[in-house]
Design an enzyme around this catalytic site. Structure first.
Site, PDB file in Angstrom:
ATOM      1  N   SER A 132       0.814  -1.210   0.000  1.00 40.61           N
ATOM      2  CA  SER A 132       0.000   0.000   0.000  1.00 40.61           C
ATOM      3  C   SER A 132       0.854   1.270   0.000  1.00 40.61           C
ATOM      4  O   SER A 132       0.342   2.357  -0.217  1.00 40.61           O
ATOM      5  CB  SER A 132      -0.929   0.018   1.224  1.00 40.61           C
ATOM      6  OG  SER A 132      -0.195   0.211   2.403  1.00 40.61           O
ATOM      7  N   LYS A 169       1.288   4.360   6.778  1.00 36.49           N
ATOM      8  CA  LYS A 169       0.595   5.247   5.833  1.00 36.49           C
ATOM      9  C   LYS A 169       1.168   6.647   5.931  1.00 36.49           C
ATOM     10  O   LYS A 169       1.892   6.961   6.859  1.00 36.49           O
ATOM     11  CB  LYS A 169      -0.906   5.293   6.170  1.00 36.49           C
ATOM     12  CG  LYS A 169      -1.654   3.985   5.974  1.00 36.49           C
ATOM     13  CD  LYS A 169      -1.862   3.661   4.511  1.00 36.49           C
ATOM     14  CE  LYS A 169      -2.625   2.348   4.345  1.00 36.49           C
ATOM     15  NZ  LYS A 169      -1.829   1.180   4.833  1.00 36.49           N
TER      16      LYS A 169
END
Lengths: 213, 213
Positions: A132, A169
């Site tokens: 991701s 993230k």
DNA sequence: CCGTTTGGAGTACAAATGTTCACTTTTAGC
DNA sequence: GCTAAAAGTGAACATTTGTACTCCAAACGG
């Protein structure tokens, strides 16, 4: 003063004093440091550097300090400075026809830790799962170096707990509040329901290549 | 006393003076060492560790030695041992609402150097210049871990001397012989004129993030 | 050739060092 | 609670430390 190549005895009266003997002292220091990771006291340095007087040791150290190889703590202790480690990272240029750079035995003494970890007590490691964050060039299997802290700035890459699972993230915020952006269009932006459980900030990355070979 | 694996906070209710307050002393030492790269003398340690007597310092150091975090040089100086540089590896999962699940048992440790370096005597570091390997996710400023060796297999990422300058490329060979492929279409494939001057194989990568912040 | 600079030797000394010992406080096990 | 072990205190002391000082010999630059 020179050292007898066979007996190791000191040869008195033999000249060796020149400005360019400092590199030799530096090498001795670097070798000792590579073994023990400390700069010892004057008397031990006197033996290591093969000097006869402690006062000479002081002068050598002071010269190396002026050259940027050593520095002193606020308490006056001698410690290696940035330049002390320079030779442990290979230089960019090599003589053509002589492709082996300095093969001194100290190359390994630059702990990668020193490069990657600033505050050991607040630092831990985390293995990355999934892709991701591929847009930020962080991939599955990479080990990220995380500095624990409860807050971070927008734009920083952080580790947060989402649904009981740790995730890497990029932190961001908009009018509605904080959000966690993956750097891969295939993944959705996360908007924490309650409080954002921040574990820390990613300050570095370690990757093994040639895994199979 | 336990240390919260995520927040780093000292877990409350646990008394200060116990065998397990050594981790706190260790953290102080590690942070000081990360800053100055030395273990200072007892009187300075006394201040760093917030102890009242030098003799207590001696006992702390001796305990840390028995635990494998410190050792002594033949001259008696205290120096960090291998375990001193190990880091905790965070588990992937966290209990929702209570992000401190894994007790000490669940936490493993890892030496970054062990992760990245297999053969210390043949390993050196090189800072990457340019973006010719961006396709392999190696970028300007990254530090590559290089294992020195004269030969390599096609497909491996290698460091070679080209025109007297070290360069990181992917090794390949075709009908005409060896060649060095950049992983960026903006750069040309290199075909060494004479012998290929191979310095070593890239076995790992270290990257500092958050450089500016 | 001679004066100057430089690197080191040797001495001296106040300050700091590491360790020991006896003692106190805290902790943990029962 | 009581007790033994563990953790920390504080004083004492021989040793070592870092530095300042003077002196010396080789190297350097005209």
């Amino acid at each position: 003063m020179l050292i007898h190549p066979l007996t190791g005895a000191l040869l008195p009266g033999v000249p060796m004093r020149t400005a360019s003997s400092d590199p030799h002292y530096l090498s001795c220091l670097q070798d000792y440091y590579a073994r023990w990771r400390c700069i010892p006291a004057y008397e031990k340095l006197r033996r290591i550097l093969h000097l006869a007087s402690r006062s000479a040791v002081g002068k050598v150290l002071e010269r190396l300090r002026l050259q940027g190889f050593l520095e002193r703590t606020p308490d006056g202790d001698w410690v290696p400075a940035r330049r002390f480690f320079e030779r442990f990272v290979a230089g960019q240029h090599v003589q053509a026809g002589q492709p082996a750079p300095d093969t001194e035995a100290g190359l390994t003494t630059l702990l990668l830790d020193d490069l990657l970890v600033e505050t050991p007590s607040r630092t831990l490691l985390l293995t990355v799962r999934g892709d991701s964050m591929s847009g930020a060039n962080i991939f599955e299997g990479d080990v990220v170096i995380v500095e624990r802290q409860a807050t971070a700035l927008p734009g920083e890459i952080v580790v947060a707990a989402v649904d009981g699972e740790l995730t890497v993230k990029r932190l961001d915020r908009d009018a509605e509040g904080w959000l966690l952006r993956p750097e891969n269009p295939a993944y959705p932006v996360l908007r924490p329901a309650g409080a954002l459980e921040l574990m820390g900030v990613v300050t570095g990355l370690a990757r093994r290549l040639r895994r199979g070979a």
